[in-house]
Design a protein around this motif. Sequence first.
Motif, PDB file in Angstrom:
ATOM      1  N   SER A 111       0.711  -1.079   0.077  1.00  0.00           N
ATOM      2  CA  SER A 111      -0.041  -0.079   0.018  1.00  0.00           C
ATOM      3  C   SER A 111       0.900   1.229   0.089  1.00  0.00           C
ATOM      4  O   SER A 111       2.128   1.281  -0.418  1.00  0.00           O
ATOM      5  N   TYR A 112       0.243   2.346   0.408  1.00  0.00           N
ATOM      6  CA  TYR A 112       0.880   3.851   0.251  1.00  0.00           C
ATOM      7  C   TYR A 112       2.276   3.850   0.888  1.00  0.00           C
ATOM      8  O   TYR A 112       3.176   4.093   0.391  1.00  0.00           O
ATOM      9  N   HIS A 114      -6.308  -1.242  -3.115  1.00  0.00           N
ATOM     10  CA  HIS A 114      -7.448   0.063  -3.286  1.00  0.00           C
ATOM     11  C   HIS A 114      -8.074   0.266  -4.366  1.00  0.00           C
ATOM     12  O   HIS A 114      -9.043   0.803  -4.479  1.00  0.00           O
ATOM     13  N   LEU A 158      -0.986  -1.545  -4.719  1.00  0.00           N
ATOM     14  CA  LEU A 158      -1.998  -0.554  -4.462  1.00  0.00           C
ATOM     15  C   LEU A 158      -3.238  -1.373  -5.120  1.00  0.00           C
ATOM     16  O   LEU A 158      -4.451  -0.465  -5.264  1.00  0.00           O
TER      17      LEU A 158
END
Length: 411
Positions: free
Chosen positions: A156-157, A186, A183
Motif C-alpha cells: 500500500s501507500y 485500493h 495498490l
Amino acid sequence: MSDRSVDVLIVGAGLAGASCAEALRELGFDGSVLLAGREPLPPYERPPCSKELMRGESTPDDALLHPAEWYGEHDVELLTRTSVMKLDTDARTATLSTKDTVGFDRALLATGANVRRLRVDGGDLDGIHYLRALGNSASIRADAEQAARVVLIGGSYIACEVAASLTALGKQCTLVMIEDAPLSGHFGDAAGRFFAGALGAHGIDCVTADPLARFEGDGRVQRVVCESGRVLDADMVVLGTGAIPDVMLARSSGLELGETGGVRCSQTLETSAPGVWCAGDPCEYDSVVHGRRLRIEHFEVAAAQGRYAASAMLGETAPYDEVPYFWSDLADWCTLESVGPAERWDREVVRGSLDDGEFTIFYLDAGRLAAALTVGRSDDLEHAKRLIAGREDLGERADALGDAGTELAAI
C-alpha cells in the motif's frame, strides 16, 4: 474538582487537532483552546516522512504546520509530550499525564493511529523499521546509509512511497506483499499493473501474493522469508503494514466504538457523548455522501474533519458531507490522486490511457460512481466528486465517462 478549565480541549496535536484549533480562530471563536499532544514536536505534516524528508530534500522544521510563535499569537495553548490519561465526559474533566485535571466545555478526540506491528519470528531483530513519525523517518534514512538491499513489507501507500524514496537514494528495493500488485487492494488489478510498471521501471522488484513468513539474521536482519519459501537477502527492512486507530482513551471513557474499530460518530462527527467530537484516523462517521459508515486514514481527511469539527462546536448542524480526497507521490515519478473511497465496485471505466501514464479510472457500483483514481488528469476529480455526491444511477451516461469526446461536465 479541576485545577483549571478551558472552553475547548483538543486531545491529539496532529493534523486533525491542529486544523480544529486553527479553524476555531478563523471562525472568530475567542474562548480558551488547549491542544495537548503526546509527541515532543509541535503539530507537523506526516507525508514528508516517507518522501522529501526521507530523501534529505527537506528538514523536520519544514514539516511543521505552523511556526512556533503561531500558537501564542493565536492564543492556543499547546502542550507537547502530554497525553490525556482519563476523560470524564459527564463531569467534563480530563486528567493529563502531568497529573493536572482540566475542566472543559467541548472536546475533540484527534488521537490518530498507531502502526500495526507484525508478530512474526525475527521481528525483534535490529534493522527492522516501522514508519509513523518524524523520528522514524530519520532512523530509516540513517540506517539506509549503510544498506544496499532494502526489503519493504506491504503493498500500500507507505511501502510504495518509501520504496520509491530509498530507490531515489540509490538503494535496491524489493516489495513483498499479499496483494497481486501494488495498490491493487485500493484500486484494482488494472491500476495495480500500472503502479507495478511504474515502480519496476525504476528497478523496484515486486514479490506479489506471497506473504511474509519470518525474518532471519544474527542480531540484525539479514534475510526475509516468504510463506512460499522464497528467501530475500536484506540489509534492512521497512514495514508498511497499516495502522490501528488509537481508541484507548475513547474506550476507557465509555464512548461507543464502531465496527471498524474507530469511535462511532454521527453525521456531524459527534461521538456518543454530547459535546465531544472526533476527527482523523479514529473517526468512524455516518456518511451522508456514501450512505454508510466510514472511517478513513489519510491526512487530507484528517484536516477536513478537524476544520468541520470546529464549525460543529460553534453551532454548525449540517452533516459533514465532504467527498474524501487522497493523494500519494512515488518520488518524482508519479503522483496519484483519488476521491471516494469505494467499498466495492462492479465496473471500471478508463478515460485517457494507462499505457501513456495519463488516465482516470472511474469505479462504478450498481451504476453509481463510487470512486475515481487519476494520474495526470487532476481536473477529472472535481467532476467525479460531483457525481459521487449526487449518488445517481448514471445508466447509459456511464459509458461517456471513458469517451474523451464527451465533456465530463455534461455527464
